[in-house]
Design a protein around this motif. Sequence first.
Motif, PDB file in Angstrom:
ATOM      1  N   THR A 133       0.808  -1.224   0.000  1.00  0.00           N
ATOM      2  CA  THR A 133       0.000   0.000   0.000  1.00  0.00           C
ATOM      3  C   THR A 133       0.838   1.270   0.000  1.00  0.00           C
ATOM      4  OG1 THR A 133      -0.145  -0.081   2.420  1.00  0.00           O
ATOM      5  CG2 THR A 133      -1.932  -1.120   1.168  1.00  0.00           C
ATOM      6  N   THR A 134       2.174   1.155  -0.033  1.00  0.00           N
ATOM      7  CA  THR A 134       3.018   2.349  -0.047  1.00  0.00           C
ATOM      8  C   THR A 134       4.059   2.242  -1.147  1.00  0.00           C
ATOM      9  OG1 THR A 134       4.718   1.530   1.472  1.00  0.00           O
ATOM     10  CG2 THR A 134       2.748   2.537   2.450  1.00  0.00           C
ATOM     11  N   ALA A 135       4.427   3.403  -1.702  1.00  0.00           N
ATOM     12  CA  ALA A 135       5.473   3.440  -2.719  1.00  0.00           C
ATOM     13  C   ALA A 135       6.824   3.068  -2.115  1.00  0.00           C
ATOM     14  CB  ALA A 135       5.528   4.827  -3.350  1.00  0.00           C
ATOM     15  N   LEU A 191       5.505   2.738 -11.829  1.00  0.00           N
ATOM     16  CA  LEU A 191       5.158   3.899 -11.031  1.00  0.00           C
ATOM     17  C   LEU A 191       5.155   5.141 -11.913  1.00  0.00           C
ATOM     18  CD1 LEU A 191       7.313   3.171  -7.850  1.00  0.00           C
ATOM     19  CD2 LEU A 191       4.818   3.087  -7.998  1.00  0.00           C
ATOM     20  N   PRO A 192       4.485   6.206 -11.484  1.00  0.00           N
ATOM     21  CA  PRO A 192       4.443   7.429 -12.296  1.00  0.00           C
ATOM     22  C   PRO A 192       5.841   8.004 -12.523  1.00  0.00           C
ATOM     23  CG  PRO A 192       2.767   7.480 -10.584  1.00  0.00           C
ATOM     24  CD  PRO A 192       3.643   6.316 -10.276  1.00  0.00           C
ATOM     25  N   PRO A 216      11.765  10.091  -9.746  1.00  0.00           N
ATOM     26  CA  PRO A 216      13.022  10.703  -9.274  1.00  0.00           C
ATOM     27  C   PRO A 216      13.195  10.698  -7.763  1.00  0.00           C
ATOM     28  CG  PRO A 216      12.067  12.017 -11.035  1.00  0.00           C
ATOM     29  CD  PRO A 216      11.046  10.976 -10.673  1.00  0.00           C
ATOM     30  N   GLN A 217      12.115  10.498  -7.011  1.00  0.00           N
ATOM     31  CA  GLN A 217      12.225  10.461  -5.557  1.00  0.00           C
ATOM     32  C   GLN A 217      12.758   9.122  -5.046  1.00  0.00           C
ATOM     33  OE1 GLN A 217       8.669  11.962  -3.503  1.00  0.00           O
ATOM     34  NE2 GLN A 217       7.909  12.767  -5.450  1.00  0.00           N
ATOM     35  N   LEU A 218      12.792   8.116  -5.914  1.00  0.00           N
ATOM     36  CA  LEU A 218      13.196   6.775  -5.505  1.00  0.00           C
ATOM     37  C   LEU A 218      14.714   6.652  -5.468  1.00  0.00           C
ATOM     38  CD1 LEU A 218      10.697   4.749  -7.732  1.00  0.00           C
ATOM     39  CD2 LEU A 218      10.407   5.436  -5.352  1.00  0.00           C
TER      40      LEU A 218
END
Length: 300
Positions: free
Chosen positions: A224-226, A242-243, A248-250
Amino acid sequence: MELQQMRYVIAVAESNSFTRAAERCLVVQSALSHQIARLERELGAKLFERTSRRVRLTPAGAAFLPAARQCLDAAERAAAEVAAAVGEIRGRLAVGLIPTVAAVDLPSMLRDFRQQYPSVRITLRAGASEELVEQVKQGTVEVAFLGLPTTARPEGVDARELARDRLVAVVAPDHPLAAETSVTLRRLSTEVFVDLPAKTAGRTQSDQAFAAAGLTRDVAFEVTTAYLTSRLVEQGLAVAMLPSAYAPQLTGVTTIEVTDAPERVEYVIWNRYDRTPAANAFLTLLETQRKRAPVRLKRT
C-alpha cells in the motif's frame, strides 16, 4: 451538557483509560471522572464499563460517541467561521493524498500555508484514491490529491485536473532490464510484479493496460506504499510500474521508459457542498502556486 464533557468522553473512549485521558486533556483524573459522572447522571445512562483492568464503552456510550464528535466538529467549525469573518483563518484542515502524489510539492506548499495561517492545525491522511474520494464526500477530509486512470473521473466531489503522467518500469540496478533505455508491456509481462492491491485506482491503470494488450502478469506482492514497492524492487523480488514524475524520488532502483505505458491523471478534489475557511485558503494557495491563468477553481 458541556463541550468539555464531550471532549473527556472522547478521550476516554480513544485511550481506554481514565488516567491516560486525563493526561491527554491536561486535567487531574478526579476532575475528569467527576465531569463524566455528571454527564452520565444528566443522560440517565452509563457511558463506560469500569473494571480494575480496563474501561470500555457501554452500548449507550457507543451511541453517544459519534454525536459527541459531530458536536465538537460543529463547535470548531463555528469558531473558525467567526474568525474568518474578522479576517483570521484558523481551525483544522485534513488533507488526503496518495503515496505517489507528484503534481504538487506538498511539503513546500504546507510550509507556505503554515507561514500564512499558523493557527490552522493540519492533519495528513494517506490512502487510496477511491478511499480519499469517499472521505471528502463525508467531510472527514477537506482536500485530497489523488491519481486515477484516464478512464475514470472523481464522482460526487468538485475536482481540478493537475497533471497527466505516464508510468515507467522500476527494476533493481542489477536486473537484466536495467541497461535498457525502454521496454514494452509484453516484455514486462514476463516479470514478477509488486503493485497496489487489486481493484484500487492505482492498480487499475496498469491492469487495464496489460489487459488491453492481451497480456497477463504475475502480481506476487501487493503493498500500500510506494516506499515498500521500491524496497521490494531494490531487493530484486519484483519489478513495478510507477508514475514517471514520482520516480526521481526513488533511491536504489533503476527506472525505464515503457513505450506503451498507461497514463494516469492527478486531481485535487474538495467537498462539493461544504468548504471550511481553511480549505478555501488552502485551495487559493494551490491555485496561486500552480502559476496558471488567474481563474477560479472550477467543477469538473
